[in-house]
Motif scaffolding. Structure first.
Motif, PDB file in Angstrom:
ATOM      1  N   ALA A  49      39.313  38.047  43.886  1.00 46.95           N
ATOM      2  CA  ALA A  49      40.185  36.898  44.169  1.00 46.95           C
ATOM      3  C   ALA A  49      39.801  35.687  43.327  1.00 46.95           C
ATOM      4  N   ALA A  50      38.497  35.466  43.164  1.00 46.32           N
ATOM      5  CA  ALA A  50      38.043  34.325  42.352  1.00 46.32           C
ATOM      6  C   ALA A  50      38.485  34.485  40.906  1.00 46.32           C
ATOM      7  N   LEU A  51      38.406  35.708  40.386  1.00 52.68           N
ATOM      8  CA  LEU A  51      38.869  35.957  39.019  1.00 52.68           C
ATOM      9  C   LEU A  51      40.374  35.726  38.916  1.00 52.68           C
ATOM     10  N   ALA A  52      41.128  36.166  39.921  1.00 55.82           N
ATOM     11  CA  ALA A  52      42.578  35.953  39.921  1.00 55.82           C
ATOM     12  C   ALA A  52      42.917  34.471  39.985  1.00 55.82           C
ATOM     13  N   LEU A  53      42.056  33.700  40.655  1.00 55.86           N
ATOM     14  CA  LEU A  53      42.275  32.248  40.758  1.00 55.86           C
ATOM     15  C   LEU A  53      41.997  31.539  39.440  1.00 55.86           C
ATOM     16  N   GLY A  54      41.372  32.249  38.515  1.00 55.93           N
ATOM     17  CA  GLY A  54      41.090  31.660  37.211  1.00 55.93           C
ATOM     18  C   GLY A  54      39.695  31.096  37.067  1.00 55.93           C
ATOM     19  N   ILE A  55      38.805  31.404  38.017  1.00 54.11           N
ATOM     20  CA  ILE A  55      37.429  30.937  37.901  1.00 54.11           C
ATOM     21  C   ILE A  55      36.738  31.740  36.801  1.00 54.11           C
ATOM     22  N   ALA A  56      36.235  31.031  35.831  1.00 46.83           N
ATOM     23  CA  ALA A  56      35.643  31.644  34.648  1.00 46.83           C
ATOM     24  C   ALA A  56      34.178  31.256  34.542  1.00 46.83           C
ATOM     25  N   PRO A  57      33.404  31.967  33.700  1.00 44.05           N
ATOM     26  CA  PRO A  57      31.989  31.624  33.546  1.00 44.05           C
ATOM     27  C   PRO A  57      31.779  30.142  33.243  1.00 44.05           C
ATOM     28  N   ALA A  75      30.428  31.633  48.116  1.00 45.33           N
ATOM     29  CA  ALA A  75      29.422  31.444  47.066  1.00 45.33           C
ATOM     30  C   ALA A  75      29.293  32.692  46.201  1.00 45.33           C
ATOM     31  N   LEU A  76      29.266  33.860  46.827  1.00 48.77           N
ATOM     32  CA  LEU A  76      29.156  35.111  46.075  1.00 48.77           C
ATOM     33  C   LEU A  76      30.398  35.344  45.229  1.00 48.77           C
ATOM     34  N   ALA A  77      31.563  34.935  45.729  1.00 50.40           N
ATOM     35  CA  ALA A  77      32.799  35.074  44.962  1.00 50.40           C
ATOM     36  C   ALA A  77      32.742  34.248  43.681  1.00 50.40           C
ATOM     37  N   VAL A  78      32.340  32.993  43.835  1.00 47.00           N
ATOM     38  CA  VAL A  78      32.256  32.088  42.680  1.00 47.00           C
ATOM     39  C   VAL A  78      31.225  32.599  41.680  1.00 47.00           C
ATOM     40  N   GLN A  79      30.042  32.926  42.161  1.00 40.74           N
ATOM     41  CA  GLN A  79      28.976  33.364  41.265  1.00 40.74           C
ATOM     42  C   GLN A  79      29.294  34.718  40.640  1.00 40.74           C
ATOM     43  N   GLY A  80      29.941  35.604  41.395  1.00 38.67           N
ATOM     44  CA  GLY A  80      30.302  36.906  40.851  1.00 38.67           C
ATOM     45  C   GLY A  80      31.282  36.800  39.703  1.00 38.67           C
ATOM     46  N   ALA A  81      32.127  35.780  39.744  1.00 41.40           N
ATOM     47  CA  ALA A  81      33.069  35.541  38.650  1.00 41.40           C
ATOM     48  C   ALA A  81      32.412  34.828  37.471  1.00 41.40           C
ATOM     49  N   TRP A 150      42.080  31.434  53.555  1.00 38.63           N
ATOM     50  CA  TRP A 150      41.185  32.468  53.039  1.00 38.63           C
ATOM     51  C   TRP A 150      41.928  33.774  52.753  1.00 38.63           C
ATOM     52  N   GLU A 151      42.842  34.151  53.627  1.00 35.32           N
ATOM     53  CA  GLU A 151      43.588  35.392  53.419  1.00 35.32           C
ATOM     54  C   GLU A 151      44.514  35.286  52.213  1.00 35.32           C
ATOM     55  N   ASP A 152      45.137  34.115  52.022  1.00 32.37           N
ATOM     56  CA  ASP A 152      45.953  33.894  50.819  1.00 32.37           C
ATOM     57  C   ASP A 152      45.098  34.069  49.568  1.00 32.37           C
ATOM     58  N   PHE A 153      43.905  33.496  49.624  1.00 31.74           N
ATOM     59  CA  PHE A 153      42.983  33.590  48.486  1.00 31.74           C
ATOM     60  C   PHE A 153      42.634  35.049  48.205  1.00 31.74           C
ATOM     61  N   LEU A 154      42.248  35.782  49.251  1.00 27.09           N
ATOM     62  CA  LEU A 154      41.867  37.177  49.049  1.00 27.09           C
ATOM     63  C   LEU A 154      43.025  38.015  48.541  1.00 27.09           C
ATOM     64  N   ALA A 155      44.236  37.702  48.990  1.00 31.86           N
ATOM     65  CA  ALA A 155      45.407  38.472  48.567  1.00 31.86           C
ATOM     66  C   ALA A 155      45.624  38.396  47.065  1.00 31.86           C
ATOM     67  N   LYS A 156      45.234  37.281  46.459  1.00 33.35           N
ATOM     68  CA  LYS A 156      45.381  37.139  45.011  1.00 33.35           C
ATOM     69  C   LYS A 156      44.559  38.186  44.260  1.00 33.35           C
ATOM     70  N   GLY A 157      43.483  38.662  44.894  1.00 33.94           N
ATOM     71  CA  GLY A 157      42.611  39.618  44.233  1.00 33.94           C
ATOM     72  C   GLY A 157      43.247  40.971  43.993  1.00 33.94           C
ATOM     73  N   ALA A 158      44.394  41.251  44.633  1.00 32.45           N
ATOM     74  CA  ALA A 158      45.063  42.539  44.433  1.00 32.45           C
ATOM     75  C   ALA A 158      45.465  42.746  42.975  1.00 32.45           C
ATOM     76  N   VAL A 160      43.616  42.111  40.450  1.00 29.82           N
ATOM     77  CA  VAL A 160      42.420  42.346  39.626  1.00 29.82           C
ATOM     78  C   VAL A 160      41.757  43.641  40.070  1.00 29.82           C
ATOM     79  N   ASP A 161      41.491  44.521  39.124  1.00 28.56           N
ATOM     80  CA  ASP A 161      40.839  45.787  39.442  1.00 28.56           C
ATOM     81  C   ASP A 161      39.409  45.564  39.924  1.00 28.56           C
TER      82      ASP A 161
END
Length: 532
Positions: A49-57, A75-81, A150-158, A160-161
């Motif tokens: 979801a974070a990647l779909a939101l456009g969070i980049a390194p 936090a893990l979402a942000v750092q994982g992206a 939060w659910e809207d945010f997670l739904a965006k992750g669909a 992204v593989d």
């Protein structure tokens, strides 16, 4: 084990924990009970979801919420992206939060209402100043003033593989920036301390090992996640060693005792007030605390009688003390297993491996054992600098790598550090660092005040609290309750002065610097007269 190399990044810790500890409990938050496998699954979904939101390194993302599972997952979402977490103090007011979001250039904000404050709603009036902020996400409940729940945010992750999320995590290295921890300073404005994945993993992996964290332990995490004490010495250290995390949003002794008994809590770290409150709680006699094993206090001294009471009345086997500051990953020294209660009470222990601690004079020369001077730290835990502030970085860290802490202390013959004063005038309110310059700047925003000076004074419960000496503008009127009420509305609660003194002028030297020692002497004299 080299935790920075073997684990590489904070999200990688979760993947490794899932492989190692599997179905053991990782996180208990109310009705939520996740195993380490569950935690990895939720993290991977959130990274997508974070990647779909456009969070980049390198993108900075704020998190403003109480201790909860959602904070950890965000936090893990942000750092994982590949992004950088900017933890925000939930006790800050909107203006304080807006300053940090603006200063860090935060691209997104994850927030949850807390203690009656809806942070996204409060920040709406600062939108014109927050040009970089693109998205706000509500971590709990309905969306409210946030752009997404939060659910809207997670739904965006669909979109992204899952493999893309794992590839993003794989790209993170120990040298990647994991977070920017904003800490107040003598300039009166918070400064962003830049820290990496490797620094945190290496320091807190070692600490948890030294403190004998082990799979099957249960950690009631009371210190807030916006501080290294709750975040890195808390849930990060736990996941490194297979320890179950039980977050506590607001400390309440009676509730804590219920959780200790129900969840068989074995680890609690925090300021001395937590332990003294547990011991004094009427409910203590009704609850089983025999599971308690490990404790540590940080940021202040601990009375020796309290150490004995923690062992005798709360059943702790291990009581430690430690010293650190955010600029050194909040860990520079700690006591060790086998140290006497006197050593734990009177010192903050010895330097951790691969980190140097010395006492220096004004010229930067090392002083021998027993002599007081500035505490300086050098080693892998020390920050590379303050975010976008080279001048402050140069002032804090010398060319030789020594971090000037601004704290005054001395080393004994065994290398144990005792902190005896604070060069920067900082004082500690119930475990929270309070900086007079910042509080003074805020008080000057109160219309009747012309001049302000703040000192830390003793308090039976919180250790120290603020006392404000104020000069009013000509013709202006105010009372101590007025000042305190205004302060409660305009600054974090731990910064609010508990004592207010009105004076005609502040004592100053020839350079117009306020003579804080005279204010301390005046406070002590008045306190003596009132108690005589």
């Amino acid at each position: 084990m080299r935790y920075d190399q073997d684990f590489r990044s904070i999200p990688h810790v979760v993947r490794r924990a899932a492989a190692t500890y599997g179905d053991r409990p990782a996180l208990v938050d109310g009705d939520l009970r996740w195993s380490f496998r569950d935690l990895e699954r939720h993290m991977t979904r959130a990274v997508r979801a974070a990647l779909a939101l456009g969070i980049a390194p390198g993108d900075r993302v704020g998190i403003c919420a109480p201790n909860c599972a959602a904070w950890i997952c965000a936090a893990l979402a942000v750092q994982g992206a590949g992004g950088v977490v900017v933890p925000l103090n939930t006790r800050f007011k909107a203006a304080e939060l807006a300053y940090i979001l603006r200063r860090s250039g935060a691209k997104a904000l994850f927030a949850a209402p807390f203690l009656g404050t809806d942070y996204t709603a409060e920040l709406r009036k600062y939108e014109p100043e927050l040009a970089a902020l693109q998205t706000t996400v509500s971590l709990r409940g309905e969306r409210g003033d946030a752009d997404l729940d939060w659910e809207d945010f997670l739904a965006k992750g669909a979109a992204v593989d899952e493999s893309t999320a794992h590839a993003a995590i794989d790209r993170i290295t120990p040298d990647s920036v994991s977070d920017i921890m904003f800490t107040s300073g003598t300039t009166g404005h918070p400064k962003g301390v830049v820290l990496t994945h490797g620094q945190s993993l290496r320091a807190y992996g070692w600490m948890a090992e030294e403190y004998t964290f082990r799979a099957g332990d249960v950690f009631l995490v009371v210190p807030p996640f916006f501080h290294c004490f709750g975040y890195k010495a808390g849930w990060l250290a736990s996941f490194l060693h297979g320890v179950t995390v039980v977050p506590m949003a607001v400390f309440d002794a009676a509730r804590a005792l219920e959780l200790i008994e129900r969840e068989r809590v074995s680890i609690i770290l925090g300021p001395p007030t937590i332990f003294s409150d547990l011991i004094a709680a009427p409910a203590l006699a009704r609850h089983d605390t025999s599971s308690l094993r490990i404790s540590m206090t940080g940021g202040t001294t601990i009375p020796e009688p309290l150490i004995h009471a923690m062992k005798d009345e709360l059943s702790f086997d291990i009581v430690m003390s430690a010293y650190g500051l955010t600029e050194a990953s909040a860990l520079a020294t700690t006591t060790r297993l086998g140290d006497t209660p006197a050593t734990v009470a009177r010192t903050n222990g010895r330097q951790i491996p691969d980190v140097e601690v010395r006492i220096a004079d004004e010229a930067g020369r090392a002083l021998p054992a027993g002599e007081a001077g500035e505490i300086q730290v050098r080693g892998y835990t020390v920050t590379s600098g303050y975010w976008d502030d080279p001048e402050a970085t140069t002032a804090a860290i010398g060319d030789d790598g020594w971090l000037r802490t601004g704290d005054i202390g001395h080393l004994d013959a065994d290398g144990n550090l005792a902190v005896v004063d604070r060069k920067k005038d900082m004082f500690i309110v119930g475990g929270f660092n309070a900086y007079p310059a910042e509080i003074e700047r805020l008080l000057l925003g109160y219309a009747p005040v012309a001049e302000a000076a703040v000192i830390g004074v003793p308090d039976d419960r919180l250790g120290e609290v603020g006392c404000a000496y104020l000069v009013l503008k000509p013709g202006a009127r105010s009372t101590a309750p007025d000042v305190i009420a205004w302060s409660r509305a305009n600054m974090a609660n731990f910064k609010v002065p508990r004592h207010v003194r009105f004076v005609d002028h502040l004592p100053r030297n020839a350079s117009r610097k306020i003579l804080k020692h005279e204010l301390r002497a005046a406070y002590e004299e008045q306190a003596y007269e009132e108690n005589a």
